[in-house]
Design a protein around this motif. Sequence first.
Motif, short mmCIF file in Angstrom:
data_model
loop_
_atom_site.label_atom_id
_atom_site.label_comp_id
_atom_site.label_asym_id
_atom_site.label_seq_id
_atom_site.Cartn_x
_atom_site.Cartn_y
_atom_site.Cartn_z
N MET A 24 0.88 -1.08 -0.25
CA MET A 24 -0.10 -0.19 0.09
C MET A 24 0.80 1.28 -0.10
O MET A 24 1.83 1.43 0.62
CB MET A 24 -0.94 0.05 1.23
CG MET A 24 -1.77 1.30 1.50
SD MET A 24 -3.14 1.29 2.66
CE MET A 24 -1.90 1.42 3.98
N LEU A 25 0.55 2.27 -0.86
CA LEU A 25 1.26 3.54 -0.97
C LEU A 25 0.19 4.34 -0.46
O LEU A 25 -0.59 4.64 -1.29
CB LEU A 25 1.92 3.63 -2.31
CG LEU A 25 2.76 4.87 -2.70
CD1 LEU A 25 3.82 5.04 -1.87
CD2 LEU A 25 2.93 4.79 -3.99
N SER A 26 0.75 5.35 0.52
CA SER A 26 -0.25 6.21 1.00
C SER A 26 0.53 7.72 0.90
O SER A 26 1.44 8.06 1.07
CB SER A 26 -0.39 6.24 2.56
OG SER A 26 -1.04 5.14 2.93
N LEU A 27 -0.05 8.65 0.11
CA LEU A 27 0.22 10.04 -0.16
C LEU A 27 -0.56 10.74 0.87
O LEU A 27 -1.66 10.87 0.74
CB LEU A 27 -0.04 10.45 -1.76
CG LEU A 27 0.81 9.46 -2.53
CD1 LEU A 27 0.34 10.01 -4.12
CD2 LEU A 27 2.18 9.36 -2.63
N ALA A 67 0.70 15.98 -10.09
CA ALA A 67 1.93 15.17 -10.64
C ALA A 67 2.55 14.13 -9.47
O ALA A 67 2.95 13.31 -10.07
CB ALA A 67 2.95 16.28 -10.46
N ALA A 68 2.31 14.20 -8.42
CA ALA A 68 2.91 13.46 -7.34
C ALA A 68 2.41 12.01 -7.70
O ALA A 68 2.81 11.02 -7.58
CB ALA A 68 2.79 13.80 -6.02
N HIS A 69 0.73 12.09 -7.71
CA HIS A 69 0.08 10.97 -8.04
C HIS A 69 0.32 10.20 -9.25
O HIS A 69 0.53 8.79 -9.12
CB HIS A 69 -1.43 11.29 -7.85
CG HIS A 69 -2.04 11.43 -6.48
ND1 HIS A 69 -2.61 10.54 -5.94
CD2 HIS A 69 -2.18 12.67 -5.82
CE1 HIS A 69 -3.11 11.01 -4.55
NE2 HIS A 69 -2.77 12.36 -4.64
N ILE A 70 0.64 11.04 -10.20
CA ILE A 70 1.07 10.12 -11.47
C ILE A 70 2.78 9.62 -11.10
O ILE A 70 2.98 8.62 -11.47
CB ILE A 70 1.07 11.40 -12.44
CG1 ILE A 70 -0.09 11.72 -12.85
CG2 ILE A 70 1.85 10.61 -13.79
CD1 ILE A 70 -0.21 12.88 -13.98
N ALA A 71 3.40 10.33 -10.56
CA ALA A 71 4.60 9.71 -10.15
C ALA A 71 4.52 8.57 -9.40
O ALA A 71 5.38 7.70 -9.52
CB ALA A 71 5.76 10.94 -9.56
N ALA A 72 3.73 8.56 -8.40
CA ALA A 72 3.55 7.51 -7.70
C ALA A 72 2.90 6.12 -8.39
O ALA A 72 3.33 5.10 -8.16
CB ALA A 72 2.38 7.58 -6.27
N ARG A 110 5.81 4.64 -10.60
CA ARG A 110 7.10 4.20 -9.70
C ARG A 110 6.58 3.08 -8.69
O ARG A 110 7.40 2.70 -7.85
CB ARG A 110 7.84 5.29 -9.13
CG ARG A 110 8.38 6.17 -10.05
CD ARG A 110 9.32 7.30 -9.24
NE ARG A 110 9.80 8.26 -10.14
CZ ARG A 110 10.97 8.90 -10.22
NH1 ARG A 110 11.44 8.70 -9.10
NH2 ARG A 110 11.36 9.68 -11.01
N PHE A 111 5.38 2.74 -8.67
CA PHE A 111 4.73 2.17 -7.74
C PHE A 111 5.55 0.83 -7.59
O PHE A 111 5.95 0.21 -6.36
CB PHE A 111 3.21 1.82 -8.15
CG PHE A 111 2.54 0.88 -7.12
CD1 PHE A 111 2.15 1.50 -6.01
CD2 PHE A 111 2.25 -0.37 -6.99
CE1 PHE A 111 1.47 0.87 -5.00
CE2 PHE A 111 1.55 -1.19 -6.16
CZ PHE A 111 1.18 -0.51 -4.96
N ASP A 112 5.57 0.11 -8.64
CA ASP A 112 6.53 -1.25 -8.42
C ASP A 112 7.74 -1.30 -7.92
O ASP A 112 8.31 -2.17 -7.37
CB ASP A 112 6.45 -2.01 -9.94
CG ASP A 112 5.04 -2.32 -10.29
OD1 ASP A 112 4.20 -2.71 -9.30
OD2 ASP A 112 4.63 -2.53 -11.60
N SER A 113 8.50 -0.15 -8.08
CA SER A 113 9.78 -0.14 -7.97
C SER A 113 9.93 0.45 -6.33
O SER A 113 10.95 0.13 -5.66
CB SER A 113 10.59 0.89 -8.58
OG SER A 113 10.26 2.26 -8.51
N TRP A 143 9.85 13.84 -6.71
CA TRP A 143 8.82 14.82 -6.70
C TRP A 143 9.07 15.88 -5.57
O TRP A 143 9.60 15.74 -4.82
CB TRP A 143 7.47 14.33 -6.19
CG TRP A 143 6.35 15.32 -6.16
CD1 TRP A 143 5.54 15.64 -7.28
CD2 TRP A 143 5.96 16.02 -5.05
NE1 TRP A 143 4.57 16.77 -6.82
CE2 TRP A 143 4.92 17.03 -5.46
CE3 TRP A 143 6.60 16.16 -3.97
CZ2 TRP A 143 4.19 17.82 -4.67
CZ3 TRP A 143 5.87 16.99 -2.85
CH2 TRP A 143 4.82 18.10 -3.33
N THR A 144 9.14 17.32 -6.16
CA THR A 144 8.95 18.37 -5.50
C THR A 144 8.00 19.19 -5.97
O THR A 144 7.56 19.27 -7.12
CB THR A 144 10.52 19.02 -5.25
OG1 THR A 144 10.80 19.46 -6.65
CG2 THR A 144 11.67 18.21 -4.63
#
Length: 169
Positions: free
Chosen positions: A1-4, A68-73, A76-79, A143-144
Amino acid sequence: MLSLRYFNPVGADPELRTGLQLKQPSHALGVLIQAHEEGRPFPVTGTDYPTRDGSGIRDYVHVWDLAAAHIAAIERFDSILVGPKRSIAINLGSGSGTTVRELCAAFNNVVSTPLVAIDTDRRPGDVAGSYTKSDRAAELLGWTPKLSLEDGIRSALDWMPVRDELLKD
């Protein structure tokens, strides 16, 4: 699980397809906009906090930076979630926060008619401040935040005249 995790999104879609939904917002920027539209002072609730200028501090981040952070997540989710890492939280924000007085100053930098702010008592339950440490977002997502607080204020103001028409349903 990835939580932003983020705290105070501001702004609107640059193409004005969506933005603030509430007609009576309770968050600082929404209340600032309402006060400005109605020609009344904005209440700075609490001015004796141990912050840079005595007003509360929060972390504002533009909704487009969050997108943009959600797209990056996703990309890169699998990595990110490999090996024993089954869950990770990533904070998204400026990393330094903005005081209420600084928010008012940024607002006045964007509008043509300055908003008057008045000092009032603290609200029950408010804390001096909170802001993120976003090092993990830079490391794992690359991301920044790119957009300024003024960009968020400007796009939120641009959204207001079209909001009711677009949200009529």
